[in-house]
Design an enzyme around this catalytic site. Sequence first.
Site, short mmCIF file in Angstrom:
data_model
loop_
_atom_site.label_atom_id
_atom_site.label_comp_id
_atom_site.label_asym_id
_atom_site.label_seq_id
_atom_site.Cartn_x
_atom_site.Cartn_y
_atom_site.Cartn_z
N CYS A 54 -44.18 -1.35 -43.28
CA CYS A 54 -43.58 -2.14 -42.21
C CYS A 54 -42.08 -2.30 -42.43
O CYS A 54 -41.61 -2.41 -43.57
CB CYS A 54 -44.23 -3.52 -42.11
SG CYS A 54 -45.89 -3.41 -41.44
N CYS A 55 -41.36 -2.36 -41.34
CA CYS A 55 -39.92 -2.53 -41.40
C CYS A 55 -39.65 -4.03 -41.60
O CYS A 55 -39.32 -4.74 -40.65
CB CYS A 55 -39.32 -2.02 -40.10
SG CYS A 55 -37.57 -1.87 -40.21
N GLU A 56 -39.89 -4.49 -42.82
CA GLU A 56 -39.89 -5.92 -43.11
C GLU A 56 -39.68 -6.08 -44.61
O GLU A 56 -40.46 -5.54 -45.40
CB GLU A 56 -41.28 -6.48 -42.71
CG GLU A 56 -41.45 -7.95 -42.85
CD GLU A 56 -40.58 -8.72 -41.86
OE1 GLU A 56 -40.42 -8.25 -40.71
OE2 GLU A 56 -40.07 -9.76 -42.25
#
EC number: 4.1.1.20
Length: 422
Positions: free
Chosen positions: A338-340
């Site tokens: 995830c882009c997190e």
Amino acid sequence: MQSIEKLKFLTETQVRSIAKQFGTPVFVYSREGIEKSCDTALSFPNAFGLTVRYAMKANPNRTVLEIMKRKGIHIDASSEYEAQRAIHYGFKPEQIMLTSQELAKDLKELVESGVVFNACSLRQLESFGKLFPGKEVSVRFNPGLGSGHTKKTDVGGKTSSFGVWHEDIEKVKEIADAYGLKIFKIHTHIGSGSDPEVWRAVAQVSLDIAARFPDCRILDLGGGFKVGRMEDEKTTDFQTIGKPVAELFREFASKYGTQLHLEIEPGSFLMVNNGAVVSAVDDVVSTGNGGYTFVKLDSGMDLNTRPSLYAARHPLVVVSAEGEHSGKTAEYVYVGHCCESGDLITQAEGGGPVPRITGEAKLGDYVVMEGAGAYCSSMSTKNYNSFPETAEVLVGADGVFQLIRKRQNLEQIFQNEIPVSL
Ligand SMILES: Cc1ncc(COP(=O)(O)O)c(C=O)c1O
């Protein structure tokens, strides 16, 4: 020195076959493991009878529920939707107890169908009394003590909103009298991953509460039994924890003349180590001298949010895509797709990377995240970054794999959105 974690119920050959047959990431559950865990729970020491309720929030997959049902396990439902889901999958309403933070909007229909209601606050008890004067009801108490594997999973004591505060017994009695209610069951649940010593102490406090209600014939001591995921973590032994409690029930019977029936509500215990996620290594990147080597998986917080939420540790086992693993080890920080920044699979409490020694991981190798049977699929940040809901597979005792949840497709992600003219 960290120990290198091992596969718990799959072989390396099975991991490769599952990945090839179903793609990655994929949840895999062991039918044999779930059935054995049910047998252990059903032999929990008791003095005057036992009901085991599965806390279905841990993993409400239809097949998982059906395995539990065949074993004679009943249901702890945390919302009206869980209760309806269990009924849909064949549980009798009488086998379900609803213990919900939010008062069910369809409480009347649920209770009329036979679902047992566990009032979790004075307001809930009063609402029940208005709907069903003269009926029997269960009450959840906050016994004043709590314990969880982290502060975030502790649901007892002053810092927790779960249940009627134990000093409010008189207020419960007043409401019960006003509506002619019979309190036939007392319930406590103090957290997930509880310290067995605290759990035992709470059993005594719960018995003391039960003693104040002459119509009480059942004591439900909830779940929260600690399960070791990592090699250095211990699993609660039911015989050790249960025998002294059975003795307390006998003492209660000789003192008050009531032979209390025991209920327990394990969620984690039945599922944690009977589930795993098979992912693939998507990338390996480094932040140079004094930095870290990161292994990026093709799975992440969208299917298991526990590392970001609780800094929970899950065993990570590298399985070579080609065949036998070299046996070489290396230190990595594992991250999700995830882009997190919080999608760190090996992370410290409060955030930040924690290196883990595992087998050497090469691009395309598989990484099995163990201990993923409970509170992973059910508690994920599903569809974050629009990643589809993960497929789930059951491994039978005969080693046969069955797909029990399809991977979600894009159409299903869009399906409830309504285009409007702008
Ligand atoms: C009321 C109740 N019972 C049982 C459980 C199951 O706990 P565990 O999965 O830790 O056994 C929970 C979990 O939060 C719960 O809220």
